[in-house]
Scaffold this motif. Sequence first.
Motif, mmCIF file in Angstrom:
data_model
loop_
_atom_site.group_PDB
_atom_site.id
_atom_site.type_symbol
_atom_site.label_atom_id
_atom_site.label_comp_id
_atom_site.label_asym_id
_atom_site.label_seq_id
_atom_site.Cartn_x
_atom_site.Cartn_y
_atom_site.Cartn_z
ATOM 1 N N THR A 185 0.849 -1.204 0.000
ATOM 2 C CA THR A 185 0.000 0.000 0.000
ATOM 3 C C THR A 185 0.882 1.250 0.000
ATOM 4 O O THR A 185 1.935 1.278 0.657
ATOM 5 C CB THR A 185 -0.908 0.018 1.241
ATOM 6 N N LEU A 186 0.446 2.270 -0.717
ATOM 7 C CA LEU A 186 1.180 3.525 -0.751
ATOM 8 C C LEU A 186 0.213 4.690 -0.860
ATOM 9 O O LEU A 186 -0.909 4.536 -1.352
ATOM 10 C CB LEU A 186 2.165 3.551 -1.923
ATOM 11 N N VAL A 187 0.625 5.841 -0.363
ATOM 12 C CA VAL A 187 -0.156 7.076 -0.468
ATOM 13 C C VAL A 187 0.623 8.032 -1.358
ATOM 14 O O VAL A 187 1.827 8.241 -1.154
ATOM 15 C CB VAL A 187 -0.409 7.721 0.909
ATOM 16 N N ILE A 188 -0.069 8.602 -2.342
ATOM 17 C CA ILE A 188 0.601 9.525 -3.263
ATOM 18 C C ILE A 188 -0.136 10.854 -3.326
ATOM 19 O O ILE A 188 -1.350 10.919 -3.090
ATOM 20 C CB ILE A 188 0.684 8.933 -4.685
ATOM 21 N N GLU A 189 0.611 11.920 -3.599
ATOM 22 C CA GLU A 189 0.025 13.212 -3.930
ATOM 23 C C GLU A 189 -0.170 13.214 -5.448
ATOM 24 O O GLU A 189 0.791 13.074 -6.212
ATOM 25 C CB GLU A 189 0.932 14.357 -3.499
ATOM 26 N N ASP A 190 -1.420 13.367 -5.868
ATOM 27 C CA ASP A 190 -1.767 13.177 -7.278
ATOM 28 C C ASP A 190 -0.990 14.068 -8.235
ATOM 29 O O ASP A 190 -0.667 13.665 -9.361
ATOM 30 C CB ASP A 190 -3.275 13.402 -7.476
ATOM 31 N N GLU A 191 -0.702 15.303 -7.819
ATOM 32 C CA GLU A 191 -0.023 16.253 -8.712
ATOM 33 C C GLU A 191 1.476 15.951 -8.835
ATOM 34 O O GLU A 191 2.120 16.424 -9.764
ATOM 35 C CB GLU A 191 -0.226 17.693 -8.229
ATOM 36 N N LYS A 192 2.018 15.194 -7.892
ATOM 37 C CA LYS A 192 3.467 14.984 -7.869
ATOM 38 C C LYS A 192 3.895 13.603 -8.374
ATOM 39 O O LYS A 192 5.021 13.446 -8.858
ATOM 40 C CB LYS A 192 3.997 15.192 -6.444
ATOM 41 N N ILE A 193 3.018 12.629 -8.217
ATOM 42 C CA ILE A 193 3.417 11.260 -8.524
ATOM 43 C C ILE A 193 2.638 10.700 -9.712
ATOM 44 O O ILE A 193 1.405 10.730 -9.734
ATOM 45 C CB ILE A 193 3.206 10.339 -7.303
ATOM 46 N N SER A 194 3.382 10.185 -10.668
ATOM 47 C CA SER A 194 2.787 9.465 -11.800
ATOM 48 C C SER A 194 2.943 7.974 -11.520
ATOM 49 O O SER A 194 4.071 7.473 -11.363
ATOM 50 C CB SER A 194 3.491 9.835 -13.105
ATOM 51 N N LEU A 195 1.834 7.249 -11.461
ATOM 52 C CA LEU A 195 1.902 5.817 -11.190
ATOM 53 C C LEU A 195 2.622 5.064 -12.309
ATOM 54 O O LEU A 195 3.319 4.070 -12.062
ATOM 55 C CB LEU A 195 0.497 5.261 -10.979
ATOM 56 N N ASP A 196 2.457 5.524 -13.543
ATOM 57 C CA ASP A 196 3.153 4.873 -14.657
ATOM 58 C C ASP A 196 4.668 4.959 -14.480
ATOM 59 O O ASP A 196 5.398 3.972 -14.666
ATOM 60 C CB ASP A 196 2.752 5.519 -15.988
ATOM 61 N N GLU A 197 5.131 6.154 -14.099
ATOM 62 C CA GLU A 197 6.575 6.332 -13.906
ATOM 63 C C GLU A 197 7.070 5.536 -12.701
ATOM 64 O O GLU A 197 8.182 4.992 -12.715
ATOM 65 C CB GLU A 197 6.892 7.820 -13.728
ATOM 66 N N LEU A 198 6.231 5.480 -11.639
ATOM 67 C CA LEU A 198 6.615 4.716 -10.455
ATOM 68 C C LEU A 198 6.735 3.227 -10.793
ATOM 69 O O LEU A 198 7.690 2.557 -10.367
ATOM 70 C CB LEU A 198 5.580 4.932 -9.342
ATOM 71 N N GLN A 199 5.794 2.715 -11.576
ATOM 72 C CA GLN A 199 5.859 1.311 -11.972
ATOM 73 C C GLN A 199 7.104 1.036 -12.819
ATOM 74 O O GLN A 199 7.741 -0.018 -12.696
ATOM 75 C CB GLN A 199 4.591 0.922 -12.735
ATOM 76 N N GLU A 200 7.460 1.978 -13.663
ATOM 77 C CA GLU A 200 8.662 1.811 -14.485
ATOM 78 C C GLU A 200 9.907 1.730 -13.602
ATOM 79 O O GLU A 200 10.818 0.922 -13.861
ATOM 80 C CB GLU A 200 8.796 2.970 -15.465
ATOM 81 N N LYS A 201 9.943 2.567 -12.547
ATOM 82 C CA LYS A 201 11.094 2.542 -11.627
ATOM 83 C C LYS A 201 11.182 1.188 -10.909
ATOM 84 O O LYS A 201 12.270 0.648 -10.710
ATOM 85 C CB LYS A 201 10.974 3.679 -10.607
ATOM 86 N N ILE A 202 10.018 0.680 -10.484
ATOM 87 C CA ILE A 202 10.010 -0.607 -9.778
ATOM 88 C C ILE A 202 10.477 -1.728 -10.711
ATOM 89 O O ILE A 202 11.245 -2.622 -10.320
ATOM 90 C CB ILE A 202 8.599 -0.909 -9.231
ATOM 91 N N GLN A 203 10.057 -1.683 -11.944
ATOM 92 C CA GLN A 203 10.406 -2.733 -12.890
ATOM 93 C C GLN A 203 11.864 -2.674 -13.326
ATOM 94 O O GLN A 203 12.373 -3.591 -13.989
ATOM 95 C CB GLN A 203 9.463 -2.672 -14.098
ATOM 96 N N GLU A 204 12.568 -1.605 -12.930
ATOM 97 C CA GLU A 204 13.998 -1.535 -13.188
ATOM 98 C C GLU A 204 14.769 -2.534 -12.320
ATOM 99 O O GLU A 204 15.914 -2.864 -12.612
ATOM 100 C CB GLU A 204 14.517 -0.121 -12.951
ATOM 101 N N PHE A 205 14.104 -2.990 -11.217
ATOM 102 C CA PHE A 205 14.730 -4.024 -10.390
ATOM 103 C C PHE A 205 14.457 -5.379 -11.059
ATOM 104 O O PHE A 205 13.771 -6.256 -10.525
ATOM 105 C CB PHE A 205 14.156 -3.996 -8.970
ATOM 106 N N GLU A 206 15.015 -5.556 -12.245
ATOM 107 C CA GLU A 206 14.655 -6.697 -13.085
ATOM 108 C C GLU A 206 15.163 -8.034 -12.558
ATOM 109 O O GLU A 206 14.717 -9.093 -13.013
ATOM 110 C CB GLU A 206 15.166 -6.469 -14.507
ATOM 111 N N ASP A 207 16.074 -8.008 -11.592
ATOM 112 C CA ASP A 207 16.521 -9.275 -11.004
ATOM 113 C C ASP A 207 15.425 -9.902 -10.157
ATOM 114 O O ASP A 207 15.430 -11.124 -9.933
ATOM 115 C CB ASP A 207 17.759 -9.056 -10.120
ATOM 116 N N TYR A 208 14.498 -9.038 -9.674
ATOM 117 C CA TYR A 208 13.442 -9.526 -8.793
ATOM 118 C C TYR A 208 12.040 -9.385 -9.396
ATOM 119 O O TYR A 208 11.166 -10.217 -9.148
ATOM 120 C CB TYR A 208 13.456 -8.762 -7.464
#
Length: 220
Positions: A185-208
């Motif tokens: 679970t996470l809380v985001i400020e809508d104007e500051k956080i893009s979920l698409d970009e956040l998912q891309e960052k998470i998927q950069e941990f490609e070993d896991y």
Amino acid sequence: MAFSDLKQLNEHLATRSYVEGYTASQADVGVYNSVGSAPDASQYPHAARWYKHIASYSSEFGSLPGDKAAGEKLFGGAGASSAPAEKASGGDDDDDEIDLFGSDEDDDEAERLKAERVAAYNAKKANKPKTIAKSVVTMEVKPWDDETDMAKLEESVRTIELDGLVWGSSKLVAIGYGIKKLQITLVIEDEKISLDELQEKIQEFEDYVQSTDIAAMQKL
């Protein structure tokens, strides 16, 4: 000019901003004090307008020009009874000249007050804290297989620090064949956080991480 009652004062002020001349004076102060309270605006509109305007000078009454004692005799005093006679005899009627600039002064004063109110409103609005739109998101992070170190996967996800992002609770949910996914679970400020970009960052941990999904999202 002296006035025996509000009716006479009201008629006098129909074409004037002040009792005498073109600026506030002790003549206004004297009549103001003699009147005592605001005239009925529906019955004496000009006197009521004048009374409200002179009231704005209350802190300056002592410094206004003119004879205070003479001013106090202009309304309801002995001078009032002689006023009609003076006018009938063709006496000095300089004070009875129409104030051609009275309405302009009233308009200027009204515009000034309006501008002050607008400025005060804008300042108040500017200082009012802006409501921050936030959302609670449940994200699912899927590993490659049952051998993926889920503790390391979650640790990697939580290393992502962004302004407007707060990580919350998490749990592992079985998806079959011994494989578990991370549900966080996470809380985001809508104007500051893009979920698409956040998912891309998470998927950069490609070993896991194999993939990510948004399981739920709700506005706060």
